[in-house]
Design a protein around this motif. Structure first.
Motif, PDB file in Angstrom:
ATOM      1  N   ALA A   1       0.948   2.158   1.858  1.00  0.00           N
ATOM      2  CA  ALA A   1       0.782   0.948   1.051  1.00  0.00           C
ATOM      3  C   ALA A   1      -0.640   0.848   0.511  1.00  0.00           C
ATOM      4  O   ALA A   1      -0.861   0.368  -0.607  1.00  0.00           O
ATOM      5  CB  ALA A   1       1.114  -0.278   1.895  1.00  0.00           C
ATOM      6  N   GLN A   2      -1.600   1.318   1.295  1.00  0.00           N
ATOM      7  CA  GLN A   2      -2.994   1.243   0.863  1.00  0.00           C
ATOM      8  C   GLN A   2      -3.244   2.135  -0.353  1.00  0.00           C
ATOM      9  O   GLN A   2      -4.005   1.780  -1.258  1.00  0.00           O
ATOM     10  CB  GLN A   2      -3.916   1.642   2.021  1.00  0.00           C
ATOM     11  N   ALA A   3      -2.571   3.304  -0.384  1.00  0.00           N
ATOM     12  CA  ALA A   3      -2.706   4.191  -1.548  1.00  0.00           C
ATOM     13  C   ALA A   3      -2.107   3.544  -2.792  1.00  0.00           C
ATOM     14  O   ALA A   3      -2.655   3.656  -3.893  1.00  0.00           O
ATOM     15  CB  ALA A   3      -2.037   5.533  -1.270  1.00  0.00           C
ATOM     16  N   VAL A   4      -0.971   2.862  -2.628  1.00  0.00           N
ATOM     17  CA  VAL A   4      -0.366   2.141  -3.753  1.00  0.00           C
ATOM     18  C   VAL A   4      -1.319   1.067  -4.261  1.00  0.00           C
ATOM     19  O   VAL A   4      -1.566   0.942  -5.463  1.00  0.00           O
ATOM     20  CB  VAL A   4       0.977   1.500  -3.353  1.00  0.00           C
ATOM     21  N   PHE A   5      -1.854   0.296  -3.339  1.00  0.00           N
ATOM     22  CA  PHE A   5      -2.741  -0.805  -3.707  1.00  0.00           C
ATOM     23  C   PHE A   5      -3.972  -0.277  -4.439  1.00  0.00           C
ATOM     24  O   PHE A   5      -4.411  -0.857  -5.442  1.00  0.00           O
ATOM     25  CB  PHE A   5      -3.157  -1.584  -2.460  1.00  0.00           C
ATOM     26  N   GLY A   6      -4.536   0.832  -3.961  1.00  0.00           N
ATOM     27  CA  GLY A   6      -5.726   1.386  -4.595  1.00  0.00           C
ATOM     28  C   GLY A   6      -5.483   1.850  -6.018  1.00  0.00           C
ATOM     29  O   GLY A   6      -6.395   1.841  -6.839  1.00  0.00           O
ATOM     30  N   ASP A   7      -4.251   2.238  -6.317  1.00  0.00           N
ATOM     31  CA  ASP A   7      -3.920   2.743  -7.647  1.00  0.00           C
ATOM     32  C   ASP A   7      -3.367   1.640  -8.548  1.00  0.00           C
ATOM     33  O   ASP A   7      -3.851   1.403  -9.655  1.00  0.00           O
ATOM     34  CB  ASP A   7      -2.897   3.875  -7.495  1.00  0.00           C
ATOM     35  N   LEU A   8      -2.342   0.944  -8.073  1.00  0.00           N
ATOM     36  CA  LEU A   8      -1.602  -0.015  -8.911  1.00  0.00           C
ATOM     37  C   LEU A   8      -1.868  -1.476  -8.565  1.00  0.00           C
ATOM     38  O   LEU A   8      -1.262  -2.360  -9.167  1.00  0.00           O
ATOM     39  CB  LEU A   8      -0.092   0.247  -8.785  1.00  0.00           C
ATOM     40  N   GLY A   9      -2.753  -1.724  -7.619  1.00  0.00           N
ATOM     41  CA  GLY A   9      -2.948  -3.090  -7.128  1.00  0.00           C
ATOM     42  C   GLY A   9      -3.281  -4.108  -8.193  1.00  0.00           C
ATOM     43  O   GLY A   9      -2.931  -5.284  -8.075  1.00  0.00           O
ATOM     44  N   GLY A  10      -3.939  -3.683  -9.264  1.00  0.00           N
ATOM     45  CA  GLY A  10      -4.289  -4.603 -10.328  1.00  0.00           C
ATOM     46  C   GLY A  10      -3.199  -4.788 -11.371  1.00  0.00           C
ATOM     47  O   GLY A  10      -3.347  -5.613 -12.279  1.00  0.00           O
TER      48      GLY A  10
END
Length: 324
Positions: free
Chosen positions: A150-159
């Protein structure tokens, strides 16, 4: 900015967003998926928008059970046998669409076939609650490394999205294997989380390799799964300034001078290597190295899928449009 919610508390929030035509990043057994209602054109368009994904590349539609699958696609005996053997799990079947199935045309990119998969865990439960299939490519910017946390997703698409459902690290760590039945023949379109040998054993026949023509399924563009750094395959020595993606117990010459080093599996276990592949590539990409050197990885079993992902990551990137 996206919120991260653990799976135990995320169901109602995810359902509300999907019902409203929005997208949600969810864990599956393969990698994290960016899910939208496959029958809702706005939701599917938001997948493309968030990922920067080219419209001509199809998406996989995920189903909760065989009843839902059969409302969407037409199953022949071989496809049915594969579904009965490997679903739920990391196998995608490319099948003829059933007329009037309600799937939005953006999902299939104008093809008369559809790629179907039945996921385990939260994804399957979410689809069952929604009552409609979910289109869900990997939850990363188009052409970039697939996310396994989930952290990798957030770092890429979080915005760009509103919710990431945190189910921990994905157990398989590679996208699904994609196959297509063509009469009495079975064609491998993309190696993945189920080794080809398992499929051949279940069917009692050898799979053909590659698409007959053009793009028939997700993940078939030449340049794909690419980090920001260049990727150099089958490296027996490490050059100055390179990071090293290692495998097994024997190191490439000059390994001690690598900018950073990650070993997919010290013991040479291909299943462990598959589960670590994307996360370790992301780690090395963040090291600042201009190139990631990759030690040789055998092609048997899941090694075929690992080498497929690595070859796409290493492909020339000039004048290409990438996808996931």
């Amino acid at each position: 900015m996206a919120e991260i919610i653990f799976v135990a508390e995320a169901m109602e929030r995810a359902l509300a967003l999907l019902e409203g035509g929005d997208v949600v990043a969810i864990p599956t057994e393969t990698v994290y998926g960016l899910a939208g209602d496959a029958t809702n054109g706005i939701g599917v368009a938001r997948i493309f928008e968030a990922k920067g994904r080219p419209r001509f590349n199809p998406l996989i539609a995920h189903v909760a059970d065989m009843a839902m699958a059969e409302r969407i696609a037409l199953f022949d005996p071989l496809s049915r046998k594969l579904a009965e053997t490997f679903w739920p799990g990391p196998l995608t079947l490319v099948l003829p669409q059933r007329p009037g199935n309600g799937i939005h045309p953006l999902v299939t990119a104008g093809l008369d076939t559809i790629a179907l998969r039945m996921p385990r865990g939260f994804g399957g439960d979410l689809i069952a609650r929604l009552g409609r299939p979910l289109a869900a490519p990997s939850a990363n910017s188009s052409g970039r490394i697939s996310a396994t946390t989930a952290q990798a997703v957030f770092g890429d698409l979080g915005g760009r999205i509103r919710l990431v459902v945190d189910g921990g690290a994905t157990p398989v760590g590679l996208e699904s294997t994609i196959v297509k039945i063509e009469g009495s023949r079975v064609r491998l379109l993309r190696p993945g989380g189920i080794a080809v040998g398992e499929i051949e054993l279940a069917l009692g026949k050898t799979l053909l390799r590659g698409a007959a023509a053009g793009i028939e399924a997700p993940g078939m563009l030449a340049s794909h799964y690419a980090p920001g750094a260049a990727v150099r395959l089958n490296a027996h020595a490490v050059d100055l300034g390179e990071a090293l993606l290692a495998f097994g117990s024997r190191r490439a010459a000059g390994w001690e001078h690598a900018v950073a080093l990650s070993n997919l599996s010290e013991s040479g276990d291909l299943r462990e290597a598959a589960s670590n592949l994307f996360a370790y590539m992301q780690d090395l990409d963040r090291s600042g190295a201009s190139t990631i050197a990759v030690e040789p990885i055998p092609f048997e079993g899941l090694g075929e899928a690992i080498n497929d992902r690595l070859s796409r990551a290493a492909a020339p990137r000039d004048n290409i449009v990438s996808e996931t």
